[in-house]
Design a protein around this motif. Structure first.
Motif, PDB file in Angstrom:
ATOM      1  N   UNK A  33       0.828  -1.198   0.000  1.00 20.16           N
ATOM      2  CA  UNK A  33       0.000   0.000   0.000  1.00 20.16           C
ATOM      3  C   UNK A  33       0.857   1.240   0.000  1.00 20.16           C
ATOM      4  N   UNK A  34       0.687   2.063   1.024  1.00 24.39           N
ATOM      5  CA  UNK A  34       1.392   3.337   1.081  1.00 24.39           C
ATOM      6  C   UNK A  34       2.886   3.140   1.336  1.00 24.39           C
ATOM      7  N   UNK A  35       3.699   4.118   0.931  1.00 22.22           N
ATOM      8  CA  UNK A  35       5.131   4.047   1.240  1.00 22.22           C
ATOM      9  C   UNK A  35       5.372   4.053   2.746  1.00 22.22           C
ATOM     10  N   UNK A  36       6.494   3.469   3.150  1.00 25.69           N
ATOM     11  CA  UNK A  36       6.838   3.416   4.567  1.00 25.69           C
ATOM     12  C   UNK A  36       7.207   4.803   5.076  1.00 25.69           C
ATOM     13  N   UNK A  37       6.693   5.121   6.257  1.00 26.01           N
ATOM     14  CA  UNK A  37       7.022   6.373   6.928  1.00 26.01           C
ATOM     15  C   UNK A  37       8.122   6.180   7.969  1.00 26.01           C
ATOM     16  N   UNK A  38       8.260   4.935   8.454  1.00 19.12           N
ATOM     17  CA  UNK A  38       9.303   4.656   9.450  1.00 19.12           C
ATOM     18  C   UNK A  38       9.705   3.186   9.400  1.00 19.12           C
ATOM     19  N   UNK A  39      10.968   2.940   9.745  1.00 18.18           N
ATOM     20  CA  UNK A  39      11.508   1.596   9.921  1.00 18.18           C
ATOM     21  C   UNK A  39      12.253   1.601  11.249  1.00 18.18           C
ATOM     22  N   UNK A  40      12.104   0.523  12.019  1.00 21.10           N
ATOM     23  CA  UNK A  40      12.752   0.437  13.321  1.00 21.10           C
ATOM     24  C   UNK A  40      13.434  -0.909  13.442  1.00 21.10           C
ATOM     25  N   UNK A  41      14.747  -0.895  13.638  1.00 19.30           N
ATOM     26  CA  UNK A  41      15.517  -2.106  13.934  1.00 19.30           C
ATOM     27  C   UNK A  41      15.611  -2.232  15.453  1.00 19.30           C
ATOM     28  N   UNK A  42      14.927  -3.249  16.009  1.00 17.51           N
ATOM     29  CA  UNK A  42      14.937  -3.438  17.454  1.00 17.51           C
ATOM     30  C   UNK A  42      15.505  -4.794  17.823  1.00 17.51           C
ATOM     31  N   UNK A  43      15.601  -5.037  19.121  1.00 18.68           N
ATOM     32  CA  UNK A  43      16.215  -6.300  19.507  1.00 18.68           C
ATOM     33  C   UNK A  43      15.957  -6.663  20.949  1.00 18.68           C
ATOM     34  N   UNK A  44      16.845  -7.558  21.443  1.00 16.85           N
ATOM     35  CA  UNK A  44      18.172  -7.844  20.945  1.00 16.85           C
ATOM     36  C   UNK A  44      19.033  -6.604  20.836  1.00 16.85           C
ATOM     37  N   UNK A  45      20.089  -6.768  20.054  1.00 15.61           N
ATOM     38  CA  UNK A  45      21.041  -5.689  19.833  1.00 15.61           C
ATOM     39  C   UNK A  45      21.299  -5.535  18.350  1.00 15.61           C
ATOM     40  N   UNK A  46      20.482  -4.734  17.654  1.00 14.62           N
ATOM     41  CA  UNK A  46      20.645  -4.610  16.207  1.00 14.62           C
ATOM     42  C   UNK A  46      21.941  -3.946  15.774  1.00 14.62           C
ATOM     43  N   UNK A  47      22.613  -3.228  16.676  1.00 15.48           N
ATOM     44  CA  UNK A  47      23.904  -2.646  16.294  1.00 15.48           C
ATOM     45  C   UNK A  47      24.978  -3.708  16.122  1.00 15.48           C
ATOM     46  N   UNK A  48      24.657  -4.968  16.476  1.00 14.09           N
ATOM     47  CA  UNK A  48      25.556  -6.083  16.185  1.00 14.09           C
ATOM     48  C   UNK A  48      25.390  -6.580  14.751  1.00 14.09           C
ATOM     49  N   UNK A  49      24.370  -6.116  14.052  1.00 16.18           N
ATOM     50  CA  UNK A  49      24.166  -6.526  12.662  1.00 16.18           C
ATOM     51  C   UNK A  49      25.260  -5.935  11.785  1.00 16.18           C
ATOM     52  N   UNK A  50      25.791  -6.678  10.826  1.00 19.84           N
ATOM     53  CA  UNK A  50      26.734  -6.095   9.881  1.00 19.84           C
ATOM     54  C   UNK A  50      26.052  -4.955   9.111  1.00 19.84           C
ATOM     55  N   UNK A  51      26.697  -3.804   8.974  1.00 23.49           N
ATOM     56  CA  UNK A  51      26.076  -2.704   8.230  1.00 23.49           C
ATOM     57  C   UNK A  51      25.628  -3.102   6.823  1.00 23.49           C
ATOM     58  N   UNK A  52      26.354  -4.030   6.176  1.00 19.97           N
ATOM     59  CA  UNK A  52      25.945  -4.469   4.838  1.00 19.97           C
ATOM     60  C   UNK A  52      24.583  -5.157   4.877  1.00 19.97           C
ATOM     61  N   UNK A  53      24.284  -5.881   5.955  1.00 18.11           N
ATOM     62  CA  UNK A  53      22.977  -6.522   6.087  1.00 18.11           C
ATOM     63  C   UNK A  53      21.889  -5.469   6.283  1.00 18.11           C
ATOM     64  N   UNK A  54      22.163  -4.472   7.104  1.00 14.70           N
ATOM     65  CA  UNK A  54      21.205  -3.374   7.296  1.00 14.70           C
ATOM     66  C   UNK A  54      20.912  -2.706   5.954  1.00 14.70           C
ATOM     67  N   UNK A  55      21.953  -2.429   5.192  1.00 16.14           N
ATOM     68  CA  UNK A  55      21.781  -1.794   3.882  1.00 16.14           C
ATOM     69  C   UNK A  55      20.945  -2.660   2.952  1.00 16.14           C
ATOM     70  N   UNK A  56      21.185  -3.975   2.976  1.00 14.99           N
ATOM     71  CA  UNK A  56      20.446  -4.883   2.094  1.00 14.99           C
ATOM     72  C   UNK A  56      18.964  -4.905   2.460  1.00 14.99           C
ATOM     73  N   UNK A  57      18.665  -4.938   3.746  1.00 13.56           N
ATOM     74  CA  UNK A  57      17.276  -4.959   4.186  1.00 13.56           C
ATOM     75  C   UNK A  57      16.566  -3.651   3.837  1.00 13.56           C
ATOM     76  N   UNK A  58      17.257  -2.533   3.991  1.00 14.99           N
ATOM     77  CA  UNK A  58      16.647  -1.247   3.655  1.00 14.99           C
ATOM     78  C   UNK A  58      16.385  -1.137   2.161  1.00 14.99           C
TER      79      UNK A  58
END
Length: 383
Positions: A51-76
């Protein structure tokens, strides 16, 4: 349909004794397997909640800052392709202020994260050890400074009303926190959650929680100091400069739809509550078996939706608009709240009504749980 996306990363380096979130400690994480699983889960949810475009995305956890930045980029990148991004989208990532994770801040910002939420929790080393945190106060201060250089917006958490904490101690700690001049602060009273190590410690009398009267005094201090600093509470535990409120969390509290992916993630779409498998291994197995991590979908009936919208919305300083809720859920405004109790609490200065809008006053916020039990029509809650 959904205008917000929540992505849960379940892994932590250690389990904090106060935390009841879905977090797990593992000796190793297969990043490639998790990328495949999260992408598949995201695609499934996008088909259900397009439907509508996303207005917000939230990476929560856990500890999402442990995610490799390349994975964050791929998901975004995938999320943008599936839903599209609204102009000025808010993309938040929760982070612990350790030196290892702070080193990733520049790469995470380059990946598209524009808002960081740091789990500082305290600015005193002895307290941090009590809370089971792996960072010290110096690392926390360094992380805050680094985050402010790399991200457009920064928030951080503190836990107060700790055992034996005095008003003087909290005033000094909160003053230091406010000196960072971030646009957002999350200030939580320590809550002893069931099935945590702290619950066991309290049961064994290792320590005693701060009593309710002293905790209420510290809540009053919190409101006084944050208002004076230009960060009033917009939700009972969240404070922001006007315009810097967390858009993602407002989606929850305003009872709007959001997609949730990753282990244990909740979501809501079109009157249906969704829940993913909680244990990481079970989640991966479910995605491999069925192409998504969904464990349960449950239709929310009209009374449940209306009562949840009231219970969530009254946490906000803006309160709820009964006319708006009546349109959304098909109830007459007078059938949503107990108007005799509403009149009583208005006389006591705990609640205010302006036209069809009902808000809990600052004096009423420390009594929020009792007020909610009184105000929301019992038939809605029990239907």
């Amino acid at each position: 349909m959904a205008r917000a996306l929540y992505i849960h990363w379940p892994f932590c380096l250690a389990n904090c004794p106060y935390c009841d979130f879905n977090s797990h400690v593992r000796s190793g994480v297969d990043t490639a397997a998790w990328e495949d699983a999260l992408l598949a889960d995201m695609r499934f949810e996008a088909e259900k909640a397009a439907g509508e475009p996303l207005n917000s995305i939230f990476f929560g956890g856990g500890t999402p800052s442990l995610m490799p930045p390349a994975l964050v980029a791929r998901l975004l990148s995938e999320a943008e392709g599936l839903w599209g991004f609204a102009p000025g989208i808010e993309i938040t990532l929760e982070a612990n202020p350790s030196s290892v994770e702070t080193a990733n801040f520049a790469s995470l910002a380059a990946a598209g994260v524009n808002r960081a939420s740091l789990g500082v929790q305290a600015l005193d080393n002895e307290v941090l050890r009590f809370l089971g945190r792996l960072h010290d106060a110096g690392e926390a201060l360094d992380a805050l400074a680094t985050a402010q250089r790399h991200f457009e917006r920064v928030s951080f958490d503190l836990i107060y009303a700790r055992p034996d904490q005095s008003e003087k101690q909290w005033r000094e700690e909160l003053a230091r926190a406010l000196d960072f001049r971030t646009g957002h602060l999350s200030l939580y009273q320590l809550t002893i959650e069931p099935q945590t190590r702290f619950a066991t410690d309290v049961r064994r009398q290792v320590f005693a929680p701060l009593d309710d009267e002293r905790a209420a005094d510290l809540f009053a201090v919190t409101q006084e100091m944050t208002v004076a600093a230009g960060l009033p509470a917009y939700e009972i535990s969240n404070h922001a400069r006007p315009g810097e409120e967390s858009r993602h969390n407002l989606t929850y509290w305003r009872y709007r739809d959001y997609a949730g992916i990753g282990p244990g993630a909740h979501g809501r779409r079109g009157g249906v509550a969704t829940l993913r498998h909680r244990k990481p291994e079970n989640y991966l197995a479910a995605v491999a078996r069925q192409g998504h991590g969904l464990q349960d979908e449950r239709a929310l009936d009209r009374p449940e939706q209306a009562s949840e919208a009231l219970l969530m919305g009254l946490r906000l300083a803006e309160g709820v608009d009964l006319e708006n809720l009546s349109v959304r859920f098909g109830y007459a405004p007078e059938d949503l709240v107990d108007h005799d109790k509403l009149a009583l609490h208005q006389r006591l200065g705990l609640v205010r009504q302006d036209g069809s809008r009902v808000t809990v006053t600052p004096a009423g916020m420390p009594l929020l749980d009792a007020l909610l039990a009184d105000l929301v029509v019992a038939d809605l809650v029990t239907a």
